[in-house]
Design a protein around this motif. Sequence first.
Motif, mmCIF file in Angstrom:
data_model
loop_
_atom_site.group_PDB
_atom_site.id
_atom_site.type_symbol
_atom_site.label_atom_id
_atom_site.label_comp_id
_atom_site.label_asym_id
_atom_site.label_seq_id
_atom_site.Cartn_x
_atom_site.Cartn_y
_atom_site.Cartn_z
ATOM 1 N N HIS A 135 -26.812 -8.658 83.176
ATOM 2 C CA HIS A 135 -27.393 -9.968 82.854
ATOM 3 C C HIS A 135 -27.409 -10.232 81.349
ATOM 4 C CE1 HIS A 135 -30.945 -7.382 82.250
ATOM 5 N NE2 HIS A 135 -31.354 -8.331 81.416
ATOM 6 N N LEU A 136 -27.296 -9.177 80.523
ATOM 7 C CA LEU A 136 -27.278 -9.382 79.067
ATOM 8 C C LEU A 136 -25.975 -10.011 78.580
ATOM 9 C CD1 LEU A 136 -29.038 -6.206 77.597
ATOM 10 C CD2 LEU A 136 -29.991 -8.487 78.038
ATOM 11 N N LEU A 137 -24.945 -10.018 79.420
ATOM 12 C CA LEU A 137 -23.673 -10.646 79.030
ATOM 13 C C LEU A 137 -23.771 -12.165 79.055
ATOM 14 C CD1 LEU A 137 -21.192 -8.368 81.030
ATOM 15 C CD2 LEU A 137 -21.719 -8.273 78.579
ATOM 16 N N ASN A 138 -24.888 -12.678 79.555
ATOM 17 C CA ASN A 138 -25.086 -14.123 79.635
ATOM 18 C C ASN A 138 -24.896 -14.787 78.262
ATOM 19 O OD1 ASN A 138 -26.085 -16.453 81.293
ATOM 20 N ND2 ASN A 138 -27.588 -16.505 79.642
ATOM 21 N N GLY A 139 -23.995 -15.760 78.204
ATOM 22 C CA GLY A 139 -23.760 -16.505 76.971
ATOM 23 C C GLY A 139 -22.655 -15.947 76.101
ATOM 24 N N TYR A 140 -22.209 -14.732 76.374
ATOM 25 C CA TYR A 140 -21.121 -14.156 75.588
ATOM 26 C C TYR A 140 -19.762 -14.485 76.222
ATOM 27 C CZ TYR A 140 -24.711 -11.593 73.062
ATOM 28 O OH TYR A 140 -25.805 -11.270 72.285
ATOM 29 N N THR A 141 -18.692 -14.310 75.459
ATOM 30 C CA THR A 141 -17.350 -14.720 75.893
ATOM 31 C C THR A 141 -16.534 -13.519 76.368
ATOM 32 O OG1 THR A 141 -17.346 -16.556 74.312
ATOM 33 C CG2 THR A 141 -15.209 -15.857 75.189
ATOM 34 N N GLU A 142 -16.044 -13.625 77.592
ATOM 35 C CA GLU A 142 -15.209 -12.561 78.148
ATOM 36 C C GLU A 142 -13.743 -12.821 77.813
ATOM 37 O OE1 GLU A 142 -14.007 -10.465 82.436
ATOM 38 O OE2 GLU A 142 -15.291 -12.256 82.396
ATOM 39 N N ILE A 143 -13.047 -11.780 77.383
ATOM 40 C CA ILE A 143 -11.596 -11.840 77.201
ATOM 41 C C ILE A 143 -10.968 -11.207 78.440
ATOM 42 C CG2 ILE A 143 -9.637 -11.015 75.854
ATOM 43 C CD1 ILE A 143 -11.426 -11.112 73.390
ATOM 44 N N ILE A 144 -10.024 -11.898 79.039
ATOM 45 C CA ILE A 144 -9.436 -11.442 80.292
ATOM 46 C C ILE A 144 -7.936 -11.695 80.267
ATOM 47 C CG2 ILE A 144 -9.813 -13.659 81.473
ATOM 48 C CD1 ILE A 144 -10.500 -12.029 83.996
ATOM 49 N N HIS A 145 -7.180 -10.812 80.909
ATOM 50 C CA HIS A 145 -5.727 -10.997 80.971
ATOM 51 C C HIS A 145 -5.394 -12.110 81.953
ATOM 52 C CE1 HIS A 145 -5.544 -6.620 79.514
ATOM 53 N NE2 HIS A 145 -5.257 -7.410 78.504
ATOM 54 N N GLY A 146 -4.602 -13.047 81.487
ATOM 55 C CA GLY A 146 -4.354 -14.249 82.269
ATOM 56 C C GLY A 146 -3.370 -14.107 83.405
ATOM 57 N N ASP A 147 -2.616 -12.986 83.479
ATOM 58 C CA ASP A 147 -1.626 -12.856 84.544
ATOM 59 C C ASP A 147 -2.022 -11.809 85.575
ATOM 60 O OD1 ASP A 147 -1.361 -10.662 82.937
ATOM 61 O OD2 ASP A 147 0.826 -10.723 82.829
ATOM 62 N N ILE A 148 -3.320 -11.467 85.646
ATOM 63 C CA ILE A 148 -3.797 -10.525 86.649
ATOM 64 C C ILE A 148 -4.126 -11.300 87.919
ATOM 65 C CG2 ILE A 148 -5.516 -8.780 87.206
ATOM 66 C CD1 ILE A 148 -3.590 -8.071 84.908
ATOM 67 N N PHE A 153 -8.976 -10.694 68.853
ATOM 68 C CA PHE A 153 -10.085 -11.539 69.280
ATOM 69 C C PHE A 153 -11.398 -10.759 69.338
ATOM 70 C CE2 PHE A 153 -7.089 -14.581 71.777
ATOM 71 C CZ PHE A 153 -6.609 -15.055 70.572
ATOM 72 N N LEU A 154 -11.337 -9.525 69.831
ATOM 73 C CA LEU A 154 -12.552 -8.715 69.887
ATOM 74 C C LEU A 154 -13.129 -8.467 68.498
ATOM 75 C CD1 LEU A 154 -11.538 -6.101 72.612
ATOM 76 C CD2 LEU A 154 -13.333 -7.823 72.826
ATOM 77 N N GLN A 155 -12.239 -8.332 67.532
ATOM 78 C CA GLN A 155 -12.682 -8.100 66.156
ATOM 79 C C GLN A 155 -13.169 -9.379 65.481
ATOM 80 O OE1 GLN A 155 -9.056 -6.107 64.618
ATOM 81 N NE2 GLN A 155 -10.449 -4.525 63.885
ATOM 82 N N ARG A 156 -12.490 -10.504 65.735
ATOM 83 C CA ARG A 156 -12.682 -11.695 64.918
ATOM 84 C C ARG A 156 -13.534 -12.788 65.566
ATOM 85 N NH1 ARG A 156 -9.150 -11.936 60.592
ATOM 86 N NH2 ARG A 156 -7.642 -10.226 60.487
ATOM 87 N N ILE A 157 -13.631 -12.783 66.885
ATOM 88 C CA ILE A 157 -14.414 -13.829 67.547
ATOM 89 C C ILE A 157 -15.766 -13.240 67.932
ATOM 90 C CG2 ILE A 157 -14.543 -15.428 69.483
ATOM 91 C CD1 ILE A 157 -11.531 -15.509 69.566
ATOM 92 N N ASP A 158 -16.805 -13.772 67.357
ATOM 93 C CA ASP A 158 -18.148 -13.227 67.583
ATOM 94 C C ASP A 158 -18.517 -13.290 69.061
ATOM 95 O OD1 ASP A 158 -18.366 -12.842 64.886
ATOM 96 O OD2 ASP A 158 -19.467 -14.710 64.511
ATOM 97 N N GLY A 159 -19.129 -12.223 69.532
ATOM 98 C CA GLY A 159 -19.692 -12.219 70.878
ATOM 99 C C GLY A 159 -18.692 -12.056 72.002
#
Length: 306
Positions: free
Chosen positions: A193-206, A240-246
């Motif tokens: 539940h702590l992930l609420n509001g944060y941005t997930e990076i996901i592979h688009g061709d899965i 993105f993990l390094q440069r995009i906050d959250g």
Amino acid sequence: MNLQYLRYAIEVENADSITKAAQNLFMSQPNLSKAIRELEQELGITIFRRTTRGVVPTRQGEEFLTYAKTIVSQVDELESLYHTKQSDIFSLTVSVPRATYLSVAFADYYNSLEAHGRVNIHFRETGSVNAIQDVSTKFSDFAVIRYEVIYESYFLSLLADKGLRHEPLREFEYLLMMSDQHPLSRYSEIPYHLLNGYTEIIHGDIQVPALSVSQIKPNAELKTPPKRIYVYDRGSQMDFLQRIDGTYMWVSPVPQSMLDRYHLVTRPCPNAKNKVRDVLIYQKNHFFHDVQRDLIQRLKSHLGEA
């Protein structure tokens, strides 16, 4: 025109004798004489005339032998060129999921290839369904596919339909990966539940979701719809993990050396029931070359190094 007959005629000229040329060619003199006669009949000329000192080319024979030497030389060069490619250059194509432990293992493997001569390798990072298609069509020599255990029956059925063999490589639970500056990085374990509001990076061709809602315990829902960035290569995900906050990602175990390099951390999520398997797949009649076996052993040897 028989190319071997051209070689015979050239050897006769070099030896100045049909008898000696036959010895050099490890054939009988009558058979060599017959071959030269057949060649002369096909060309409509006399290539050699007999003298007290052996045989010598006629004027037309000299002209013919000049062309013959050029043709044989070019054929020999062509055979040498492609024989070298077949014997000295080994080509390998593999399809794998986007997993850091696999790329690290592959890099170490490639550094050990000197003893095998030249190797051309295609390292294709893609989704599991695409990887299965690659192997079934022989685009890839073999592949590593990844699926969550709840989808195992689907993938095993698909492999059976394609007539592919499989063997397990690794089993693990997905971890959360994020920047070491992420607000949640201070937790040793991160409740879902702590992930609420944060941005997930996901592979688009899965084609199969990395973590389905059914795999999260009922009391761990997010209060707002998840925010996502879809990527198609691991270079982008690291940036993105390094440069995009959250931002965060669900990943397989990552070697500590790679986490340190990119200033990232991984954390377990106790709410997620997400057991995952990496599986080696290949055609039933596939013959594993020594180079391929070396790569597979390298992959297996890295399983405990994450």
